[in-house]
Motif scaffolding. Structure first.
Motif, mmCIF file in Angstrom:
data_model
loop_
_atom_site.group_PDB
_atom_site.id
_atom_site.type_symbol
_atom_site.label_atom_id
_atom_site.label_comp_id
_atom_site.label_asym_id
_atom_site.label_seq_id
_atom_site.Cartn_x
_atom_site.Cartn_y
_atom_site.Cartn_z
ATOM 1 N N VAL A 292 0.864 -1.187 0.000
ATOM 2 C CA VAL A 292 0.000 0.000 0.000
ATOM 3 C C VAL A 292 0.895 1.229 0.000
ATOM 4 C CG1 VAL A 292 -1.910 -1.172 1.121
ATOM 5 C CG2 VAL A 292 -0.172 -0.078 2.515
ATOM 6 N N PRO A 293 0.439 2.360 -0.541
ATOM 7 C CA PRO A 293 1.315 3.522 -0.723
ATOM 8 C C PRO A 293 1.769 4.181 0.570
ATOM 9 C CG PRO A 293 -0.950 4.032 -1.350
ATOM 10 C CD PRO A 293 -0.888 2.557 -1.154
ATOM 11 N N GLU A 294 0.934 4.145 1.599
ATOM 12 C CA GLU A 294 1.290 4.855 2.837
ATOM 13 C C GLU A 294 0.394 4.384 3.969
ATOM 14 O OE1 GLU A 294 -1.589 8.683 1.774
ATOM 15 O OE2 GLU A 294 0.570 8.955 1.948
ATOM 16 N N ILE A 295 0.765 4.737 5.192
ATOM 17 C CA ILE A 295 -0.067 4.448 6.355
ATOM 18 C C ILE A 295 -1.271 5.383 6.328
ATOM 19 C CG2 ILE A 295 -0.205 4.564 8.875
ATOM 20 C CD1 ILE A 295 2.737 3.786 8.971
ATOM 21 N N ASP A 296 -2.450 4.806 6.464
ATOM 22 C CA ASP A 296 -3.679 5.597 6.479
ATOM 23 C C ASP A 296 -4.485 5.190 7.708
ATOM 24 O OD1 ASP A 296 -6.037 6.923 6.103
ATOM 25 O OD2 ASP A 296 -6.423 6.166 4.082
ATOM 26 N N PRO A 297 -4.459 6.008 8.781
ATOM 27 C CA PRO A 297 -5.164 5.639 10.016
ATOM 28 C C PRO A 297 -6.676 5.563 9.852
ATOM 29 C CG PRO A 297 -4.360 7.892 10.130
ATOM 30 C CD PRO A 297 -3.744 7.288 8.898
ATOM 31 N N ASP A 298 -7.200 6.170 8.789
ATOM 32 C CA ASP A 298 -8.653 6.151 8.579
ATOM 33 C C ASP A 298 -9.113 5.011 7.678
ATOM 34 O OD1 ASP A 298 -9.017 8.504 10.092
ATOM 35 O OD2 ASP A 298 -8.444 9.739 8.359
ATOM 36 N N ALA A 299 -8.171 4.257 7.139
ATOM 37 C CA ALA A 299 -8.532 3.177 6.213
ATOM 38 C C ALA A 299 -9.121 1.996 6.975
ATOM 39 C CB ALA A 299 -7.311 2.731 5.425
ATOM 40 N N SER A 300 -9.972 1.246 6.301
ATOM 41 C CA SER A 300 -10.547 0.021 6.860
ATOM 42 C C SER A 300 -10.672 -0.999 5.741
ATOM 43 C CB SER A 300 -11.921 0.285 7.475
ATOM 44 O OG SER A 300 -12.859 0.641 6.468
ATOM 45 N N LEU A 301 -10.810 -2.252 6.133
ATOM 46 C CA LEU A 301 -10.957 -3.301 5.126
ATOM 47 C C LEU A 301 -12.191 -3.067 4.281
ATOM 48 C CD1 LEU A 301 -10.020 -6.483 7.193
ATOM 49 C CD2 LEU A 301 -8.550 -5.053 5.771
ATOM 50 N N GLU A 302 -13.244 -2.529 4.910
ATOM 51 C CA GLU A 302 -14.494 -2.294 4.206
ATOM 52 C C GLU A 302 -14.362 -1.169 3.180
ATOM 53 O OE1 GLU A 302 -14.232 -2.544 7.488
ATOM 54 O OE2 GLU A 302 -15.162 -4.509 7.783
ATOM 55 N N SER A 303 -13.407 -0.270 3.391
ATOM 56 C CA SER A 303 -13.284 0.873 2.488
ATOM 57 C C SER A 303 -12.427 0.581 1.262
ATOM 58 C CB SER A 303 -12.691 2.067 3.242
ATOM 59 O OG SER A 303 -11.333 1.819 3.595
ATOM 60 N N LEU A 304 -11.744 -0.558 1.237
ATOM 61 C CA LEU A 304 -10.935 -0.905 0.076
ATOM 62 C C LEU A 304 -11.808 -1.069 -1.157
ATOM 63 C CD1 LEU A 304 -8.507 -3.544 1.622
ATOM 64 C CD2 LEU A 304 -7.906 -1.243 0.863
ATOM 65 N N ASP A 305 -11.413 -0.454 -2.259
ATOM 66 C CA ASP A 305 -12.183 -0.525 -3.498
ATOM 67 C C ASP A 305 -11.356 -1.250 -4.559
ATOM 68 O OD1 ASP A 305 -13.789 -0.252 -5.676
ATOM 69 O OD2 ASP A 305 -13.639 1.941 -5.812
ATOM 70 N N PRO A 306 -11.572 -2.556 -4.736
ATOM 71 C CA PRO A 306 -10.794 -3.299 -5.728
ATOM 72 C C PRO A 306 -10.950 -2.734 -7.140
ATOM 73 C CG PRO A 306 -11.968 -4.798 -4.269
ATOM 74 C CD PRO A 306 -12.495 -3.429 -3.994
ATOM 75 N N ASP A 307 -12.119 -2.194 -7.462
ATOM 76 C CA ASP A 307 -12.331 -1.665 -8.799
ATOM 77 C C ASP A 307 -11.457 -0.451 -9.079
ATOM 78 O OD1 ASP A 307 -14.204 -3.612 -9.250
ATOM 79 O OD2 ASP A 307 -15.903 -2.366 -8.667
ATOM 80 N N ALA A 308 -10.959 0.178 -8.022
ATOM 81 C CA ALA A 308 -10.033 1.304 -8.185
ATOM 82 C C ALA A 308 -8.586 0.867 -7.989
ATOM 83 C CB ALA A 308 -10.390 2.412 -7.199
ATOM 84 N N GLY A 309 -8.347 -0.446 -7.979
ATOM 85 C CA GLY A 309 -6.993 -0.955 -7.827
ATOM 86 C C GLY A 309 -6.500 -0.979 -6.403
#
Length: 400
Positions: free
Chosen positions: A40-57
């Motif tokens: 992943v490009p960087e640490i993102d404290p607000d990211a979650s597994l649910e927010s990952l968008d495979p269609d956006a790579g």
């Protein structure tokens, strides 16, 4: 034009393979992404597994999502007429996920009494015996028996149509109305004919399941399963079970093989069906054959229903020979183009003996009740030349 506006044949060839703009390339065919993990490009404290968008790579770990599997899931959703699809390590895995997402302890399931043996064992040994979910098995050919079995606590109606191996049908649209009346989820195992010939979601089903091992892959070289739905909340629950609750997903190479197989699905299905029709008509007129079960025959008791809810009759039929078990064994041994093997839906023809193979886990009493006799054989008719198949069957019938 939105891809959903394209015809089935076009979707089968291209859909899902050109949806990765973040990768900066547009492959004609999706490559096999074997990586188990992704940087992943960087640490993102607000990211979650649910927010990952495979269609956006956006990928993290292949259990959660994988580019090859993501492409396959898009294509299967489109071919089934669904908004969401999930791919699993087997058809059984897809079925247990769809059922688990729809029931909880104390609930009730109404199911076809002629289900695949593995599904029946799952319902009795897992859901009834261990998870306190009651199950009523009914002859769903009569829609009234389905309605009579429904209860206030019925949360799922589960059907196969056509069934294995006697090619019995149920009225999808009528049963969907019954399930809706009780607020129950309605699932259909569509493996025997696939989405080219039958689209249960368009007839009112809430979820449709396929063993991709069969027609969707079509080459007998991959095990897998898939489901599709238009229900957002139900899709979220099944996605949780796939990625976290059970961790059961289709491996990247199997996803690649299934994507490749789907490109020829419409072509293969038409040939399977035309060959099966010819085989069924030939066997129906042969004196050594006592009965032929195939929805494409006008003699099939549910031929009118098949013509109404299916656009083709598929490549599987079953026959009952006018001989004993020794005669059945001699017939099978004489065949050149029908190897004795379980499974179905591959380009090559196969034959199997349900009583000693797919339905052997059932008791003799259960087999008798379902009509699984020692003289019953199931044929998965492949895409070989029709004349060669008919000649092979004729020669083998001469033996008995």
């Amino acid at each position: 034009m939105n891809d959903s506006d394209y015809q089935f044949e076009t979707l089968a060839v291209t859909h899902g393979e050109r949806q990765r703009p973040a990768e900066g390339v547009e492959d004609v065919a999706v490559p096999v992404h074997l990586a188990s993990t992704f940087a992943v490009p960087e640490i993102d404290p607000d990211a979650s597994l649910e927010s990952l968008d495979p269609d956006a790579g956006e990928y993290l770990y292949s259990r959660l999502s994988n580019p090859t599997r993501n492409a396959l899931e898009h294509r299967i959703a489109a071919l089934c007429g669904g908004d969401h699809a999930l791919a699993f390590a087997s058809g059984t895995a897809a079925i247990v996920t769809a059922i688990s997402a729809a029931v909880q302890p104390g609930d009730h399931i109404v199911a076809f009494d002629d289900l695949y043996g593995g599904t029946k064992s799952m319902l009795s040994d897992l859901f009834e015996d261990r998870l306190n979910v009651s199950v009523s098995l009914v002859d769903a050919r009569d829609t009234d028996t389905v309605a009579a079995a429904m209860r206030e606590e019925t949360s799922l109606v589960w059907m196969e149509t056509p069934t294995n191996p006697l090619l019995r049908l149920c009225d999808i649209e009528a049963i969907a109305a019954i399930a809706d009346e009780y607020g129950a989820t309605f699932g259909v195992d569509n493996t025997f004919v696939g989405p080219h010939f039958q689209r249960p979601l368009e007839l009112g089903a809430d979820v449709v399941v396929h063993s991709t091992t069969k027609y969707l892959n079509g080459h007998s070289d991959s095990i897998g399963g898939a489901l599709a739905t238009n229900d957002e909340a139900y899709a979220e629950e099944m996605t949780f079970l796939q990625r976290v609750g059970m961790g059961n997903m289709l491996a990247p190479f199997d996803a690649y093989l299934t994507l490749r197989g789907l490109k020829t699905l419409p072509l293969r299905m038409e040939k399977h069906a035309s060959n099966a029709q010819a085989v069924a008509e030939f066997l129906a007129d042969h004196p050594a054959v006592e009965a032929v079960h195939y929805p494409g025959l006008e003699s099939h008791p549910q031929h009118d229903l098949a013509s109404r809810q299916m656009s083709g009759y598929g490549g599987v039929l079953s026959i009952e020979l006018d001989t004993d078990l020794d005669g059945v064994a001699r017939f099978v041994a004489a065949l050149e183009h029908f190897p004795l093997a379980v499974s179905l839906g591959g380009v090559e023809s196969l034959i199997e003996h349900p009583a000693s193979m797919t339905h052997s886990p059932l008791s003799q009493e259960e087999r008798d009740m379902l009509g699984i006799t020692d003289s019953l054989l199931r044929l998965s008719v492949g895409v070989e030349h029709e004349a060669d198949l008919l000649s092979d069957l004729s020669d083998a019938l001469d033996v008995i």
